[in-house]
Structure formats: structure tokens, C-alpha cells
Design an enzyme around this catalytic site. Sequence first.
Site, PDB file in Angstrom:
ATOM      1  N   TRP A  88       0.829  -1.215   0.000  1.00 21.94           N
ATOM      2  CA  TRP A  88       0.000   0.000   0.000  1.00 21.94           C
ATOM      3  C   TRP A  88       0.851   1.247   0.000  1.00 21.94           C
ATOM      4  O   TRP A  88       0.515   2.239  -0.651  1.00 21.94           O
ATOM      5  CB  TRP A  88      -1.011  -0.026   1.148  1.00 21.94           C
ATOM      6  CG  TRP A  88      -2.079  -1.038   0.885  1.00 21.94           C
ATOM      7  CD1 TRP A  88      -2.310  -2.194   1.566  1.00 21.94           C
ATOM      8  CD2 TRP A  88      -3.052  -1.008  -0.184  1.00 21.94           C
ATOM      9  NE1 TRP A  88      -3.357  -2.880   0.991  1.00 21.94           N
ATOM     10  CE2 TRP A  88      -3.827  -2.191  -0.078  1.00 21.94           C
ATOM     11  CE3 TRP A  88      -3.322  -0.115  -1.228  1.00 21.94           C
ATOM     12  CZ2 TRP A  88      -4.870  -2.480  -0.969  1.00 21.94           C
ATOM     13  CZ3 TRP A  88      -4.362  -0.408  -2.109  1.00 21.94           C
ATOM     14  CH2 TRP A  88      -5.116  -1.574  -1.976  1.00 21.94           C
ATOM     15  N   ASP A 134      -1.972   6.725   6.242  1.00 20.24           N
ATOM     16  CA  ASP A 134      -3.023   5.895   5.660  1.00 20.24           C
ATOM     17  C   ASP A 134      -3.387   4.861   6.719  1.00 20.24           C
ATOM     18  O   ASP A 134      -2.658   3.913   6.960  1.00 20.24           O
ATOM     19  CB  ASP A 134      -2.497   5.215   4.391  1.00 20.24           C
ATOM     20  CG  ASP A 134      -3.507   4.230   3.798  1.00 20.24           C
ATOM     21  OD1 ASP A 134      -4.599   4.056   4.381  1.00 20.24           O
ATOM     22  OD2 ASP A 134      -3.192   3.645   2.744  1.00 20.24           O
ATOM     23  N   LYS A 137     -12.628  -1.573   5.431  1.00 20.49           N
ATOM     24  CA  LYS A 137     -11.938  -2.501   6.323  1.00 20.49           C
ATOM     25  C   LYS A 137     -12.574  -2.463   7.709  1.00 20.49           C
ATOM     26  O   LYS A 137     -13.103  -3.446   8.171  1.00 20.49           O
ATOM     27  CB  LYS A 137     -10.449  -2.150   6.426  1.00 20.49           C
ATOM     28  CG  LYS A 137      -9.539  -2.701   5.324  1.00 20.49           C
ATOM     29  CD  LYS A 137      -9.797  -2.190   3.962  1.00 20.49           C
ATOM     30  CE  LYS A 137      -8.982  -2.795   2.854  1.00 20.49           C
ATOM     31  NZ  LYS A 137      -8.092  -1.888   2.170  1.00 20.49           N
TER      32      LYS A 137
END
Length: 360
Positions: A102, A172, A196
Site C-alpha cells: 500500500w 493511511d 476494512k
Amino acid sequence: MARVFNFGAGPAALPEPVLKQAAAEMLDWRGTGMSVMEMSHRGKAFISIHAEAEAGLRELLAIPPNYKVLFLQGGGAGEFATVPMNLLRGKAAADYVNTGQWSMRAIAEAKKFCKVSIAASSEGANYSYAPKQGEWKLDPQAAYVHYTSNETIGGVEFHWIPDAGAVPLVADMSSHILSRPVDVSRYGLIYAGAQKNIGPAGLAIVIVRDDLIGQALPGTPSIFDYKVQAENDSMFNTPPTYAVYMAGLVFQWLKQAGGIKKMEEINIAKARLVYDYLDQTEFYHSPVAKEDRSRMNIPFTLRNDALDGAFLKEASRNGLAELKGHRSVGGMRASIYNAMPVEGVQALVAFMREFERSHG
Ligand SMILES: *Cc1c(COP(=O)(O)O)cnc(C)c1O
């Protein structure tokens, strides 16, 4: 069919009481005679839903008043671009910490807008740890410092908040927001895709300090300009209304469950069940440095990967779904977000034990 324990990384399991409440309110939201999905985003009903969702998040994370909370579209990946568009503020470079898949996606996107310096990286160790503060080489001229505080695929979590000095720190937090308390005041900006640990996919949450907005790059589309969205209560255009409603229900559920300090205790206990077992068996293996292991996403491998297929098939037969690791790394991954009950984790460990006994 009975509901399964869903270990998927995202979109992920939602709390069952939230799904039940949404089902009960589906046709008639509190006497309005309509579903939340059918409401005008300008109407009193939806404005109250939106305001309640924001208040819920502010309370849970104790967000200081000098931070804006934005409910946006484009998911976590949208923020990979909108962060540089909004936060460069006339500067030419930003610092990024590279801890895995990510981070790399965020870096690739930022490179379209500015010079990216890699302040630290765990690439040399196959992204198996979180680089210590002492390894970070920060540029005091950088517009901001970006890191991925929980790498969803690699299963690496920062259990500490980095110090970026006077440069705004950007995180993030897509895959561990609300899993533990966090001192928001240490950050310039926090963002998270919702699917999530918050709610349905498609929604992104941005928490940004007031003084950092209002200097978006020329050419920034209005819907991606934090200032424009802040001035319009995240309703410059039609927001993802149902996703905001669902997020609001999740925030209420978290408050009723005792808040995120309580949630953190539960998450520590849940993760410990899995890691303690992984540490005392030779049959499975955890690739992540112990002190940086994620409480939310637990990748593991079978020493004998010829058994992967059988493991997944038998797990699924036992009501344990979505345990396959990310396609880029293989093996297995158990994502155990807030909505995963401890019973689900106990069932997983019991299954792993039994699988080892019968195949070891
Ligand atoms: C899932 C995820 C994203 C991407 O979210 P999208 O909503 O698919 O854009 C970004 N960062 C992290 C850490 C994630 O886990």
C-alpha cells in the site's frame, strides 16, 4: 445458510447488530416512509444522519476541534492522489516511508504530482518490519511525511507514532483506524478507506488539520479539493449517503461496545490468540517481525505449501471464509477487524490446530 466467520481483508465483515439494524430500517427509516438510500442528501433526515456520523467519529477518536472530518468518495486509493493535490502547498517534494504494497501504491500516485523521497524502507527485508524512527531520513523542506500505519497485505503495523518534527505527518490508516486509540493531534492528516474497519466500500474518511487546507494545486477538481468539501460539509456533490449511514451505525455500535480503548483490549486479546499459536508450532509460520505484527491482518504460511488448497477447502467447510492470502504474497491471511468476534478467532485457532494434527 448460516453466517460464516469472514476473515476477508476488505470489503470485510460488519458487526451483525449493525446489519440487523440496517435491515430493520431498510424500508422505513424512523417514520420517514423511505429507505436512507432513497433520501435527498439535502433533506433534514439525511443531514441529521450525516451530522450524527461525524459526531460519532469525533467522539470515538477524540478529534480536536481544529480538524475537519470529511466523508469523501474514491476510497483509500483516491486519497493517494488527493493528499498530494491538497498538501503540497507550493512545495516540490514529499517524504514517503515504504513498508509494502500500500505504501508503494501511494508512492506511485504521489510521483505524478511531486518529487518523492523515500525516507525509510523495509524493502530489503521483504517488507517484514516497520522501520524504526532512527532509520528515517527526513527532509525538513518536505511538504509532508506519509506512511502506511498498517500494511493490510504484509501485516505490518506501527505500534508507535513517528515524529516528523514541524513537517505534517500523514497516515493511511485504512486497515486499523478505530482499532485502537490514536492521538490525532500528532497528525496533519489521517485518511482511511471505509471497507476494512468502518463500513461499506466507496467511502473514504479524511481527518485534516484546518491550516493545511485551502492551497490545493491549480487544476484540482472541486470534488477533490478538501477546502471545497469542508465548506460544503462533504456535500459538494451527492455523497455516498448509504455508506455514511452505515458508518454512523458502526460508530454507534463502537460506542455501545465501550469505545475504542475497550476495542483495543479486545483486539490485543484476539491477535494474541493467533500469534501465540503461530509461535509454538512448526507447521505454520508468521513472516513479520514480532514487535511490528499487525493486530488486524495476520498473514501466515503453511511450511508445506502443497497443503494450502486443502487448508482453504477444509476451513471453508468449517465456516471460516476468505483466508487466502493476497495474490501478491500467497499463503494465508486472517483479517480480524473490530467486527470479528473473539469466537471467530477461537474457531480459527481450533481449526488450525486440528488441521495440523490431521496433516502434520
Ligand atoms: C484497502 C486499502 C487501500 C485502498 O482502498 P480502496 O478503497 O480500494 O481504494 C489503501 N490503503 C490501505 C492501507 C488499504 O488497506
